[in-house]
Design a protein around this motif. Sequence first.
Motif, short mmCIF file in Angstrom:
data_model
loop_
_atom_site.label_atom_id
_atom_site.label_comp_id
_atom_site.label_asym_id
_atom_site.label_seq_id
_atom_site.Cartn_x
_atom_site.Cartn_y
_atom_site.Cartn_z
N UNK A 10 -0.33 -9.95 11.55
CA UNK A 10 -0.26 -11.41 11.58
C UNK A 10 0.39 -11.96 10.32
N UNK A 11 0.08 -11.33 9.19
CA UNK A 11 0.68 -11.76 7.93
C UNK A 11 2.19 -11.54 7.95
N UNK A 12 2.61 -10.37 8.43
CA UNK A 12 4.04 -10.09 8.53
C UNK A 12 4.75 -11.10 9.43
N UNK A 38 -0.49 -7.59 1.12
CA UNK A 38 -0.76 -7.21 2.51
C UNK A 38 0.49 -6.70 3.20
N UNK A 39 1.63 -7.38 2.99
CA UNK A 39 2.87 -6.95 3.64
C UNK A 39 3.35 -5.62 3.07
N UNK A 40 3.22 -5.44 1.76
CA UNK A 40 3.61 -4.16 1.15
C UNK A 40 2.75 -3.02 1.70
N UNK A 41 1.46 -3.30 1.88
CA UNK A 41 0.56 -2.29 2.45
C UNK A 41 0.98 -1.93 3.86
N UNK A 42 1.36 -2.91 4.66
CA UNK A 42 1.80 -2.65 6.04
C UNK A 42 3.08 -1.82 6.04
#
Length: 297
Positions: A10-12, A38-42
Amino acid sequence: MRRKNISDYQAFIAVAREQSFTKAAAQLGVSQSALSYTVRTLEAHLGLRLLTRTTRSVAVTEAGERLLMRIGPHFDGIEQEIAAISGLRDKPAGLVRITAVEHAAETLLWPKLAPLLRNYPDINIEILSDYGRKDIVAERFDAGVRLGEQVDKDMISMPLAADSHFAVVGAPAYFTDKNRPLTPHDLSAHSCIRLRLPTHGGVYSWQFYQHGNEISVRVEGRATFNTLRMMRQAALDGLGLAYLPLNEVEPMLNDGHLVQVLADWCPPRPAYHLYYPSRRQHSPAFMLVLEALRYRR
């Protein structure tokens, strides 16, 4: 998809659609640093770069675009169904987002939606003024408002008012040493007050119609604004001719503070229409908005 990663996707989606970590963070109610993490983790979880970041912009990579196209509609469908279910409560609730040009938002939408908000405290309305032709599905609007001639054929649409009228106007003092234009071509000899479209940056070309002929004129002038009210004031101040919705200047025409020219080149145009997708489950809140805006002759 592991359950704990749903919020990461959802963040992406939010960042990809807004093309901005700042705007997406505000939308999601989180800090920009937390969203970036969060996006880097994804990306690390997938082993793919989804976004290309610079100091000024965010762009979606090929992999990110493919992921967005595949999963974005599913998340939208989930949110729509949740909104529809929440609408089954005793009181309609939820957010209704509408994109509209400034004039329609001020004169047609808000006067009818303000009473609705007073009567239904659980309904939220978001109206964004924009002169561009939005893809309301991709940009997650519930509805849009444009002149009838600009509405896509695959949308459900309904008129919000009678046919619209535009007028070319100037102050009497402006014509002290100038002849009044008789055709749109005569505007080249006049100083015109121009509208710069706020969301596109281009200058609006004036549209004229007579006996089935359409003429688009790119006017020149010393004053350019991105709001109708400033254009009207500049015309009242005698700085040139302005092309404005008739109901914005009618009181000034009646009291003689403005004079209309080229009236025979400005016939009625298709009314403002509200349009929305046909293949969508609409919430009770949206249906109340629809009913409030319905034009009754």
